[in-house]
Design a protein around this motif. Structure first.
Motif, PDB file in Angstrom:
ATOM      1  N   HIS A  93      -0.438  -7.199  -2.074  1.00 55.45           N
ATOM      2  CA  HIS A  93       1.361  -7.304  -1.721  1.00 55.45           C
ATOM      3  C   HIS A  93       1.047  -5.352  -1.707  1.00 55.45           C
ATOM      4  N   GLN A 138       3.206  -3.095   1.522  1.00 57.60           N
ATOM      5  CA  GLN A 138       4.703  -2.741   0.832  1.00 57.60           C
ATOM      6  C   GLN A 138       4.416  -1.050   1.634  1.00 57.60           C
ATOM      7  N   THR A 197       4.725 -10.055   3.640  1.00 55.55           N
ATOM      8  CA  THR A 197       4.733  -9.329   2.192  1.00 55.55           C
ATOM      9  C   THR A 197       5.224 -10.031   0.938  1.00 55.55           C
TER      10      THR A 197
END
Length: 263
Positions: free
Chosen positions: A213, A217, A239
């Motif tokens: 994650h 990002q 995501t």
């Protein structure tokens, strides 16, 4: 990405890729004398410093980084782990003249040299602080990890990584340097080069999802002005759901060089 996310990513790298990190730490530990003095260049959150201090209970480590918040994070973890009496932090820019840092028995530089403006100059300074016969361990990565197992996801990651590589080259990062040759140029004898092709398949711990994650990002943040609208939208969708996936595969490549200052 903010400092807290960057620090968390560094810590998660060690947690998720723990078998790789343990193997390298065990290897380097066998290359040090009793009661070694160790210099960690570009220590970040101190994953290397802390692992070395725990694996070598008679070692003393000097951790150097330009980022004082990272060093504060390191000091807090060292206290929590009970090794703060054997880890000393120094805030310094390794592209500028160095403060007194030697003599040491081992220089550890993990994924840090590619950030420097002149890595060979830094390596030459590292040679100078090493005792004759002392070792240097350099680790570098070809790229950041990949996580998506499906063909569309893999293709999207490849496009994103290609654009990131272009951006890193434009920024002058030395991701693709021939580090064995750089070590030789700086006066070291290269003893070993090892490539680690890491593939972790499901089931994976929750930390791997968080790692993915944050990595996605970071990728999205770095490519906002470079990717097409369709790829950005796909990246946003992936995501948003990656924390709940059970099919992620962590793929990473690391290369490690062990060099030595001639006796």
């Amino acid at each position: 990405m903010g400092h807290s996310h960057q620090a968390e990513m560094l810590d998660l790298d060690t947690e998720v890729l723990h078998e790789y990190h343990r193997e390298v730490i065990t290897w380097v530990g066998a290359s040090t004398p009793d009661r070694p003095r160790i210099l960690d260049l570009g220590a970040g959150t101190g994953t290397g410093s802390l692992a070395l201090a725990r694996h070598l209970p008679d070692a003393h480590v000097t951790a150097v980084d330009v980022d004082e918040p990272m060093l504060e994070h390191l000091r807090h973890k060292a206290t929590t782990l009970g090794v703060d009496d054997r880890i000393h932090t120094v805030q310094a820019d390794l592209d500028q003249p160095w403060p007194p840092l030697g003599p040491v028995d081992l220089v550890w530089a993990s994924a840090s040299l590619h950030h420097l403006a002149d890595p060979v100059r830094a390596l030459t300074r590292a040679r100078d602080v090493l005792r004759p016969g002392g070792a240097i361990m350099v680790t570098e990565l070809d790229s950041f990890p990949r996580f998506l197992p499906d063909p569309a996801g893999e293709a999207l990651e490849e496009r994103c990584h290609a654009v990131l590589a272009e951006r890193r080259a434009e920024a002058g990062l030395h991701m693709d340097d021939a580090w064995g040759a750089r070590l030789t140029e700086a006066g070291f004898t290269v003893e070993t080069e090892r490539r680690f092709d890491i593939v972790l398949r499901p089931p994976l711990p929750a930390a791997a999802n968080r790692y993915a994650h944050l990595a996605l990002q970071r990728m999205r943040h770095g490519l906002a002005d470079r990717l097409g609208a369709a790829d950005l939208a796909a990246l946003d969708t992936i995501t948003a759901g990656v924390l709940d996936r059970d099919d992620l595969v962590v793929r990473a490549t690391r290369t490690v060089w062990l060099g030595r200052r001639p006796a």
